[in-house]
Design a protein around this motif. Structure first.
Motif, PDB file in Angstrom:
ATOM      1  N   ALA A  29      11.566  11.204  11.479  1.00  0.00           N
ATOM      2  CA  ALA A  29      12.573  10.723  10.193  1.00  0.00           C
ATOM      3  C   ALA A  29      13.039  12.079   9.553  1.00  0.00           C
ATOM      4  CB  ALA A  29      11.671  10.025   9.432  1.00  0.00           C
ATOM      5  N   ALA A  30      12.153  12.939   9.240  1.00  0.00           N
ATOM      6  CA  ALA A  30      12.806  14.141   8.369  1.00  0.00           C
ATOM      7  C   ALA A  30      13.862  14.914   9.238  1.00  0.00           C
ATOM      8  CB  ALA A  30      11.416  15.056   8.075  1.00  0.00           C
ATOM      9  N   ARG A  31      13.554  14.763  10.597  1.00  0.00           N
ATOM     10  CA  ARG A  31      14.851  15.623  11.232  1.00  0.00           C
ATOM     11  C   ARG A  31      15.960  14.961  11.120  1.00  0.00           C
ATOM     12  NH1 ARG A  31      15.518  20.806  13.477  1.00  0.00           N
ATOM     13  NH2 ARG A  31      13.350  21.016  13.668  1.00  0.00           N
ATOM     14  N   LEU A  32      15.942  13.541  11.483  1.00  0.00           N
ATOM     15  CA  LEU A  32      17.028  12.847  11.473  1.00  0.00           C
ATOM     16  C   LEU A  32      17.702  12.968   9.946  1.00  0.00           C
ATOM     17  CD1 LEU A  32      18.808  10.808  12.929  1.00  0.00           C
ATOM     18  CD2 LEU A  32      17.477   8.991  12.309  1.00  0.00           C
ATOM     19  N   GLU A  33      17.085  12.790   8.841  1.00  0.00           N
ATOM     20  CA  GLU A  33      17.735  13.166   7.560  1.00  0.00           C
ATOM     21  C   GLU A  33      18.526  14.374   7.527  1.00  0.00           C
ATOM     22  OE1 GLU A  33      18.824  11.876   3.734  1.00  0.00           O
ATOM     23  OE2 GLU A  33      18.164  10.810   5.556  1.00  0.00           O
ATOM     24  N   LYS A  34      17.829  15.605   7.951  1.00  0.00           N
ATOM     25  CA  LYS A  34      18.516  16.743   8.136  1.00  0.00           C
ATOM     26  C   LYS A  34      19.776  16.735   8.767  1.00  0.00           C
ATOM     27  CE  LYS A  34      14.286  19.443   6.994  1.00  0.00           C
ATOM     28  NZ  LYS A  34      13.433  20.548   7.430  1.00  0.00           N
ATOM     29  N   VAL A  35      19.673  16.022  10.082  1.00  0.00           N
ATOM     30  CA  VAL A  35      20.908  15.995  10.888  1.00  0.00           C
ATOM     31  C   VAL A  35      21.835  15.278  10.121  1.00  0.00           C
ATOM     32  CG1 VAL A  35      21.455  15.361  13.210  1.00  0.00           C
ATOM     33  CG2 VAL A  35      19.442  16.362  13.121  1.00  0.00           C
ATOM     34  N   ARG A  36      21.457  14.230   9.690  1.00  0.00           N
ATOM     35  CA  ARG A  36      22.683  13.228   9.018  1.00  0.00           C
ATOM     36  C   ARG A  36      23.366  13.966   7.885  1.00  0.00           C
ATOM     37  NH1 ARG A  36      23.137  10.541   4.740  1.00  0.00           N
ATOM     38  NH2 ARG A  36      21.000  11.019   3.866  1.00  0.00           N
ATOM     39  N   GLN A  37      22.460  14.824   6.875  1.00  0.00           N
ATOM     40  CA  GLN A  37      22.870  15.519   5.991  1.00  0.00           C
ATOM     41  C   GLN A  37      24.062  16.647   6.743  1.00  0.00           C
ATOM     42  OE1 GLN A  37      19.903  16.798   3.675  1.00  0.00           O
ATOM     43  NE2 GLN A  37      19.288  14.819   2.889  1.00  0.00           N
ATOM     44  N   LEU A  49       0.904  -1.393  -0.072  1.00  0.00           N
ATOM     45  CA  LEU A  49      -0.064  -0.021  -0.129  1.00  0.00           C
ATOM     46  C   LEU A  49       0.769   1.304  -0.108  1.00  0.00           C
ATOM     47  CD1 LEU A  49      -2.881  -0.798   2.686  1.00  0.00           C
ATOM     48  CD2 LEU A  49      -2.984  -0.649   0.225  1.00  0.00           C
ATOM     49  N   ALA A  50       1.978   1.184   0.805  1.00  0.00           N
ATOM     50  CA  ALA A  50       3.064   2.357   0.687  1.00  0.00           C
ATOM     51  C   ALA A  50       3.340   2.601  -0.790  1.00  0.00           C
ATOM     52  CB  ALA A  50       3.984   1.952   1.572  1.00  0.00           C
ATOM     53  N   GLY A  51       3.644   1.363  -1.481  1.00  0.00           N
ATOM     54  CA  GLY A  51       4.223   1.649  -2.825  1.00  0.00           C
ATOM     55  C   GLY A  51       2.906   2.289  -3.717  1.00  0.00           C
ATOM     56  N   VAL A  52       1.694   2.075  -3.653  1.00  0.00           N
ATOM     57  CA  VAL A  52       0.545   2.405  -4.490  1.00  0.00           C
ATOM     58  C   VAL A  52       0.346   3.792  -4.125  1.00  0.00           C
ATOM     59  CG1 VAL A  52      -1.879   2.102  -4.811  1.00  0.00           C
ATOM     60  CG2 VAL A  52      -0.235  -0.006  -4.507  1.00  0.00           C
ATOM     61  N   THR A  53       0.417   4.199  -2.857  1.00  0.00           N
ATOM     62  CA  THR A  53      -0.111   5.531  -2.616  1.00  0.00           C
ATOM     63  C   THR A  53       1.209   6.409  -2.646  1.00  0.00           C
ATOM     64  OG1 THR A  53       0.693   5.029  -0.226  1.00  0.00           O
ATOM     65  CG2 THR A  53      -1.709   4.658  -0.655  1.00  0.00           C
ATOM     66  N   GLY A  54       2.358   6.126  -3.061  1.00  0.00           N
ATOM     67  CA  GLY A  54       3.496   6.842  -3.325  1.00  0.00           C
ATOM     68  C   GLY A  54       4.317   7.208  -2.030  1.00  0.00           C
ATOM     69  N   ALA A  55       3.857   6.792  -0.932  1.00  0.00           N
ATOM     70  CA  ALA A  55       4.508   7.084   0.356  1.00  0.00           C
ATOM     71  C   ALA A  55       5.677   6.183   0.818  1.00  0.00           C
ATOM     72  CB  ALA A  55       3.575   7.194   1.396  1.00  0.00           C
ATOM     73  N   ALA A  56       6.209   5.254  -0.161  1.00  0.00           N
ATOM     74  CA  ALA A  56       7.365   4.137  -0.139  1.00  0.00           C
ATOM     75  C   ALA A  56       8.487   4.922   0.688  1.00  0.00           C
ATOM     76  CB  ALA A  56       7.192   3.384  -1.164  1.00  0.00           C
ATOM     77  N   ARG A  57       9.012   5.664   0.145  1.00  0.00           N
ATOM     78  CA  ARG A  57      10.262   6.346   0.458  1.00  0.00           C
ATOM     79  C   ARG A  57      10.350   6.683   1.815  1.00  0.00           C
ATOM     80  NH1 ARG A  57      13.312  10.998   0.984  1.00  0.00           N
ATOM     81  NH2 ARG A  57      15.295  10.850   0.508  1.00  0.00           N
ATOM     82  N   ARG A  58       9.317   7.638   2.212  1.00  0.00           N
ATOM     83  CA  ARG A  58       9.212   8.025   3.537  1.00  0.00           C
ATOM     84  C   ARG A  58       8.854   6.886   4.690  1.00  0.00           C
ATOM     85  NH1 ARG A  58       4.728  12.548   3.090  1.00  0.00           N
ATOM     86  NH2 ARG A  58       3.764  10.951   1.844  1.00  0.00           N
ATOM     87  N   VAL A  59       8.155   6.147   4.082  1.00  0.00           N
ATOM     88  CA  VAL A  59       7.719   5.036   5.202  1.00  0.00           C
ATOM     89  C   VAL A  59       8.833   4.167   5.294  1.00  0.00           C
ATOM     90  CG1 VAL A  59       6.290   3.075   5.331  1.00  0.00           C
ATOM     91  CG2 VAL A  59       5.172   4.978   4.582  1.00  0.00           C
ATOM     92  N   PHE A  60       9.666   3.720   4.249  1.00  0.00           N
ATOM     93  CA  PHE A  60      10.994   2.932   4.515  1.00  0.00           C
ATOM     94  C   PHE A  60      11.923   3.649   5.344  1.00  0.00           C
ATOM     95  CE2 PHE A  60       9.814   0.608   0.421  1.00  0.00           C
ATOM     96  CZ  PHE A  60       8.690  -0.131   1.008  1.00  0.00           C
TER      97      PHE A  60
END
Length: 251
Positions: free
Chosen positions: A150-158, A40-51
């Motif tokens: 998840a979004a905050r962690l990605e920014k911190v990592r970058q 369902l995540a792939g169908v709805t287009g939210a796969a990347r954020r969910v993974f």
């Protein structure tokens, strides 16, 4: 374009699936639910954020399960390998996989719901149930916590990588990188929570009395019927689980 589902429908479906998964207590059911959430995540287009969010949450959890139960399971009898006090047993690995799959199903379903629901629609839908608006905001904020982390962690990592952070292959290097990322992550979340609290207070969040919502959420008899069936199925799964436990206790 197909109309969006009522947030109460998706919320009821997610809750019913989680209750049934818990009541079933089967790795097959957990794996099926997790696979369905991924699809369902792939169908709805939210796969990347969910993974991404699921990886942040589940990777250390799976590691701890394999270490604690895969190597030090006290009830393990079928020893596959041993290193001093550490023993790899069939029972320990089975328990770790079962708990890991069940938790993965929970996390994936909740993340899928949190990434697909619209907070204003959820608050407006909960308002139709005569619930206090604070309940809707608290529920929405809780559901949105994982995507925010998840979004905050990605920014911190970058940001850390742009400053020259290099994660080596050793365990010590990885733990050091986690520490460097966790400190700004927690501080940033606390700062964001303070800003949101001030914004809610400025908009009369704590005031009592009637409120008007300008968000129209569509509903239908079919969706209301689905919600009733989902609740009944969840209740039936819990009843069957309790009856099975009682019968085994009396045997």
């Amino acid at each position: 374009m197909a109309p969006r589902l009522n947030p109460l429908t998706t919320l009821t479906a997610a809750a019913a699936v989680l209750v049934i998964t818990t009541a079933a207590a089967s790795w097959v059911v957990s794996l099926t639910v997790a696979a369905g959430a991924v699809l369902l995540a792939g169908v709805t287009g939210a796969a990347r954020r969910v993974f991404l969010a699921a990886g942040v949450i589940l990777a250390p959890f799976w590691l701890s399960l394999l270490v604690m139960h895969g190597l030090f399971f006290p009830e393990g009898r079928s020893v596959l390998a041993s290193w001093g006090p550490a023993r790899v047993t069939t029972e320990g690995l089975g328990f770790a996989v079962d708990m890991g799959l069940r938790t993965s199903a929970f996390v994936l379903v909740l993340l899928l719901f949190s990434f697909s629901v619209r907070v204003p629609e959820l608050v407006a839908a909960l308002a139709t149930l005569r619930l206090p608006p604070q309940f809707g905001y608290v529920l929405a904020s809780t559901l949105m916590l994982a995507p925010i982390i998840a979004a905050r962690l990605e920014k911190v990592r970058q940001a850390q990588e742009s400053r020259g952070l290099v994660v080596g292959k050793g365990v010590g290097n990885r733990l050091g990188a986690v520490r460097l990322q966790m400190v700004p992550l927690v501080l940033g979340l606390v700062h964001d929570a303070g800003i949101r609290a001030q914004a809610l207070d400025a908009r009369g969040f704590r005031r009592t009395g009637p409120r008007t919502t300008y968000t129209q959420v569509r509903d239908s008899p079919a969706q209301r019927g689905f919600r009733i069936v989902a609740v009944l199925l969840a209740a039936a799964a819990v009843a069957v689980r309790i009856a099975a436990s009682l019968s085994r206790g009396q045997a």
